[in-house]
Design an enzyme around this catalytic site. Structure first.
Site, mmCIF file in Angstrom:
data_model
loop_
_atom_site.group_PDB
_atom_site.id
_atom_site.type_symbol
_atom_site.label_atom_id
_atom_site.label_comp_id
_atom_site.label_asym_id
_atom_site.label_seq_id
_atom_site.Cartn_x
_atom_site.Cartn_y
_atom_site.Cartn_z
ATOM 1 N N ASP A 105 10.428 -10.935 -7.445
ATOM 2 C CA ASP A 105 10.845 -11.189 -8.823
ATOM 3 C C ASP A 105 11.202 -9.882 -9.527
ATOM 4 O OD1 ASP A 105 8.289 -10.176 -9.120
ATOM 5 O OD2 ASP A 105 7.494 -11.892 -10.232
ATOM 6 N N SER A 106 10.963 -8.767 -8.835
ATOM 7 C CA SER A 106 11.437 -7.468 -9.332
ATOM 8 C C SER A 106 12.959 -7.427 -9.390
ATOM 9 C CB SER A 106 10.912 -6.335 -8.451
ATOM 10 O OG SER A 106 11.149 -6.594 -7.077
ATOM 11 N N ASP A 166 9.696 -14.732 -3.714
ATOM 12 C CA ASP A 166 8.705 -14.528 -4.770
ATOM 13 C C ASP A 166 8.952 -15.552 -5.873
ATOM 14 O OD1 ASP A 166 6.628 -13.272 -6.049
ATOM 15 O OD2 ASP A 166 7.675 -11.374 -6.371
ATOM 16 N N LYS A 209 5.753 -16.453 -2.123
ATOM 17 C CA LYS A 209 4.637 -15.651 -2.638
ATOM 18 C C LYS A 209 4.329 -16.096 -4.055
ATOM 19 C CE LYS A 209 5.015 -11.311 -4.127
ATOM 20 N NZ LYS A 209 4.410 -11.404 -5.502
ATOM 21 N N GLU A 251 1.648 -15.228 -7.399
ATOM 22 C CA GLU A 251 0.585 -14.445 -8.011
ATOM 23 C C GLU A 251 -0.509 -15.440 -8.367
ATOM 24 O OE1 GLU A 251 1.929 -11.821 -11.087
ATOM 25 O OE2 GLU A 251 3.660 -11.150 -9.911
ATOM 26 N N GLU A 268 -2.018 -5.545 -4.900
ATOM 27 C CA GLU A 268 -1.264 -4.563 -5.684
ATOM 28 C C GLU A 268 -2.164 -3.845 -6.675
ATOM 29 O OE1 GLU A 268 2.563 -3.974 -8.690
ATOM 30 O OE2 GLU A 268 2.239 -5.929 -7.747
#
Length: 269
Positions: free
Chosen positions: A47-48, A86, A116, A118, A185
C-alpha cells in the site's frame, strides 16, 4: 535464491525457514517487477504505492481498485517470485465478510498468491475467516502504518514491556488464526529476534532484526529514489536520483542545443 522453474508459493516460502533467508522487495510497476523477479523470493505490492507512485501523504490513501490494477501488472510480468497484495485501509476491517469479499476479488482478478493484512488480536478472527475460505494471509504486526493515528505516529514498537507484550499477543493470535507468515515492522530488535525464533512460520523483518527469517524493503528506497528523509532501517544500495537526474539533464540540454535527435535516430534517412 531459489530456482526459476516455477513461481514460488507460500509453501516454498515456509520451507525456507531455517534453511535460507528470504529476500523480498516491493514493486508497483512492470519495469521494477520484471527486474527484481528473478532476484527475490516474494514481491509485495504494498500500500506504499500510494506514497511512492502517487505522492500521497500516507498509505491510508490507497484504494482497492488501485491495489488490483498494480497487483495485476506485477503478476502479469513476473514468473518466479511469489506475489503478495497488500490490502488497503478500509478494505477488510469492517467485518470478516467484507474482508473475504475484497480479498477474494483481489486474488481472482490479479492472480496473486496471497494477501497481507495489518492485523492485531482484534482482527485475528478475520484472518481465520479468510484462511478457512482459501485465502492465504501474511499478518503484519508491530508498527502498522494503517494504525498511524492510533499509534501517534510512525514510532518503533516493543520498546516497553507493555508494548512488547501487545506485539507478542498479536503475533500469537495471528499465527493461531492460520497466517502463513508474519511481517514485523519497526519492532525492537530483541523482541523481533525472540518472535522469529519461537515462530514455526517465517517472520519477515523491516526495521526489526537480522535474526528474522527474511527481510523486505521498499525498492525505491534502496535505489535512492525515496527522498531525502528515510527511516533508520533503510540501507541505500544505489543513488538513482543522481543517475536519472543527470541523464534527463543531458537529454534536455541536447534537445535545446539541437544535438538530439541525430539522423541515426530518424527513419528514412
Amino acid at each position: 535464491m531459489s530456482t526459476l522453474h516455477h513461481r514460488l508459493t507460500i509453501t516454498d516460502l515456509a520451507a525456507l525457514k531455517g534453511r535460507q533467508k528470504i529476500a523480498a522487495l516491493t514493486a508497483y510497476s512492470t519495469p521494477i517487477a520484471r527486474l527484481i523477479d528473478p532476484l527475490v523470493d516474494f514481491i509485495l505490492v504494498g500500500d506504499s504505492t500510494a506514497m511512492v507512485a502517487y505522492g500521497r501523504p500516507s498509505t491510508l490513501a490507497m484504494r482497492l481498485d488501485e491495489t488490483i490494477s498494480h497487483t495485476r501488472a506485477v503478476v502479469d510480468c513476473t514468473r518466479h517470485a511469489c506475489v503478495i497484495a497488500d490490502m488497503p485501509f478500509g478494505s477488510y476491517q469492517a467485518s470478516p465478510e467484507q474482508a473475504f469479499r475484497n480479498c477474494a476479488q483481489v486474488l481472482s482478478e490479479t492472480g496473486c498468491d496471497a494477501v497481507k493484512l495489518e492485523s492485531n488480536r482484534a482482527l485475528a478472527p478475520t484472518v481465520a475467516f479468510l484462511v478457512e475460505r482459501g485465502i492465504p494471509v501474511m499478518a503484519h504486526v508491530g508498527l502498522m502504518p494503517q494504525f498511524v493515528h492510533v499509534m501517534g505516529g510512525y514510532k518503533a514498537q516493543g520498546l516497553t514491556e507493555a508494548s512488547a507484550e501487545t506485539i507478542v499477543e498479536d503475533a500469537r493470535a495471528n499465527l493461531a488464526a492460520g497466517a502463513f507468515s508474519l511481517l514485523l515492522e519497526g519492532v525492537a530488535e530483541p523482541l523481533a529476534r525472540r518472535i522469529s525464533q519461537q515462530s514455526q512460520q517465517p517472520c519477515i523483518g523491516i526495521g526489526a532484526s537480522p535474526a528474522c527469517d527474511g527481510q523486505i524493503l521498499v525498492t525505491e528506497d534502496l535505489l535512492g529514489l525515496g527522498g531525502p528523509q528515510q527511516p533508520r532501517f533503510v540501507k541505500q544500495y544505489a543513488d538513482l536520483t543522481a543517475v536519472i537526474g543527470e541523464a534527463c539533464a543531458r537529454y534536455a540540454s541536447e534537445v535545446r542545443q539541437g544535438e538530439f535527435p541525430e539522423l541515426a535516430h530518424c527513419y528514412g534517412s
